[in-house]
Motif scaffolding. Structure first.
Motif, PDB file in Angstrom:
ATOM      1  N   LEU A  45       0.824  -1.207   0.000  1.00 39.55           N
ATOM      2  CA  LEU A  45       0.000   0.000   0.000  1.00 39.55           C
ATOM      3  C   LEU A  45       0.860   1.260   0.000  1.00 39.55           C
ATOM      4  CD1 LEU A  45      -2.588  -1.036   2.749  1.00 39.55           C
ATOM      5  CD2 LEU A  45      -3.000  -0.961   0.270  1.00 39.55           C
ATOM      6  N   LYS A  46       0.309   2.306  -0.541  1.00 39.40           N
ATOM      7  CA  LYS A  46       0.868   3.633  -0.452  1.00 39.40           C
ATOM      8  C   LYS A  46      -0.160   4.523   0.245  1.00 39.40           C
ATOM      9  CE  LYS A  46       3.640   3.368  -4.694  1.00 39.40           C
ATOM     10  NZ  LYS A  46       3.395   1.923  -4.909  1.00 39.40           N
ATOM     11  N   PRO A  47       0.267   5.667   0.771  1.00 38.33           N
ATOM     12  CA  PRO A  47      -0.728   6.562   1.384  1.00 38.33           C
ATOM     13  C   PRO A  47      -1.916   6.845   0.468  1.00 38.33           C
ATOM     14  CG  PRO A  47       1.466   7.308   1.943  1.00 38.33           C
ATOM     15  CD  PRO A  47       1.642   6.180   0.961  1.00 38.33           C
ATOM     16  N   ALA A  48      -1.668   6.945  -0.830  1.00 37.46           N
ATOM     17  CA  ALA A  48      -2.750   7.245  -1.771  1.00 37.46           C
ATOM     18  C   ALA A  48      -3.797   6.145  -1.847  1.00 37.46           C
ATOM     19  CB  ALA A  48      -2.172   7.495  -3.167  1.00 37.46           C
ATOM     20  N   ASP A  49      -3.476   4.959  -1.327  1.00 38.36           N
ATOM     21  CA  ASP A  49      -4.429   3.845  -1.334  1.00 38.36           C
ATOM     22  C   ASP A  49      -5.387   3.884  -0.155  1.00 38.36           C
ATOM     23  OD1 ASP A  49      -3.289   2.673  -3.667  1.00 38.36           O
ATOM     24  OD2 ASP A  49      -1.673   1.831  -2.441  1.00 38.36           O
ATOM     25  N   ILE A  50      -5.205   4.841   0.751  1.00 34.01           N
ATOM     26  CA  ILE A  50      -6.059   4.975   1.940  1.00 34.01           C
ATOM     27  C   ILE A  50      -7.067   6.086   1.676  1.00 34.01           C
ATOM     28  CG2 ILE A  50      -6.138   5.376   4.420  1.00 34.01           C
ATOM     29  CD1 ILE A  50      -4.576   2.869   3.645  1.00 34.01           C
ATOM     30  N   PRO A  51      -8.349   5.752   1.464  1.00 33.53           N
ATOM     31  CA  PRO A  51      -9.335   6.791   1.133  1.00 33.53           C
ATOM     32  C   PRO A  51      -9.923   7.501   2.341  1.00 33.53           C
ATOM     33  CG  PRO A  51     -10.360   4.637   0.996  1.00 33.53           C
ATOM     34  CD  PRO A  51      -8.915   4.399   1.334  1.00 33.53           C
ATOM     35  N   LEU A  52      -9.804   6.879   3.541  1.00 31.32           N
ATOM     36  CA  LEU A  52     -10.492   7.412   4.718  1.00 31.32           C
ATOM     37  C   LEU A  52      -9.582   7.295   5.940  1.00 31.32           C
ATOM     38  CD1 LEU A  52     -13.240   8.538   5.769  1.00 31.32           C
ATOM     39  CD2 LEU A  52     -13.866   6.177   6.305  1.00 31.32           C
TER      40      LEU A  52
END
Length: 228
Positions: free
Chosen positions: A58-65
């Motif tokens: 995962l990257k930070p951009a993969d965390i929507p919430l």
């Protein structure tokens, strides 16, 4: 599918004589609709958080919430890494950090300005984020603290943040550090103890309920310190 969760950053409750050394737990929740990050940790956890995400592909951009339990520095630094995400913050906490308790020196300057660069949803009362993932007020440590309750395969898990910071508060059933009121924090702790089978504290390994109703922890909390 029921939600699941895992620690990305393992916190601790260490302190120096006159200052805090402790790191907060940062928890990744896997919900039916996607991942949710509970807190973002402090700057001391910044590289470790990125490494933990990368280890899971995962990257930070993969965390929507991102759900922020409260806005102290050790829980809400690193929000800039997730500037693309939606942040859930309690309305009471948002108001509180504009005029914190005079003894509360843990609110990072500019936190509301930084968060305002992203989409912030202010929450109140109890509510649902996703199937099996709810939130509820957990005041005491600060007036606007919130916690998350998960309906998991392992039972009801409360990710408590600093509503229960470490095992001492669960064992004594009493809050010992409040910028609201000790009695308010104590009522919150007792509410969490009554509703949870498992508890993820803010600065301690996960607590598990025994058949007699008491809580214990099975894991150690290693703290690797390297001198260079």
């Amino acid at each position: 599918m029921k939600p699941d969760y895992e620690l990305l950053v393992r916190g601790n409750n260490l302190r120096l004589k006159d200052d805090f050394l402790g790191m907060s737990n940062v928890t990744l929740i896997q919900g039916p609709s996607g991942p949710i990050l509970f807190d973002t940790g402090g700057y001391i956890s910044r590289l470790g958080l990125l490494k933990a995400l990368d280890a899971r592909g995962l990257k930070p951009a993969d965390i929507p919430l991102v759900f922020l339990s409260h806005l102290h520095f050790d829980h809400a630094h690193n929000v800039d890494l997730f500037a693309h995400a939606e942040f859930l913050v309690s309305r009471r906490e948002w108001d509180y950090v504009g005029a914190p308790h005079p003894d509360d020196l843990l609110v990072p300057w500019g936190i509301r300005e930084q968060l305002s660069k992203s989409r912030v949803t202010l929450i109140e009362g109890e509510g649902q984020i996703d199937r099996g993932i709810g939130f509820f007020p957990a005041p005491g440590h600060t007036p606007g603290c919130f916690a998350i309750e998960l309906d998991t395969e392992r039972g009801t898990t409360v990710i408590a943040g600093d509503a229960i910071k470490y095992a001492k508060e669960a064992i004594l059933r009493r809050c010992d550090m409040a910028f609201d009121e000790i009695e308010v924090g104590t009522a919150t702790i007792r509410n969490i103890l009554d509703r949870a089978d498992r508890i993820m504290p803010g600065h301690f390994p996960e607590l598990v309920r025994l058949p007699d109703g008491n809580f214990v922890w099975d894991e150690a909390a290693p703290f690797e310190l390297m001198v260079r």
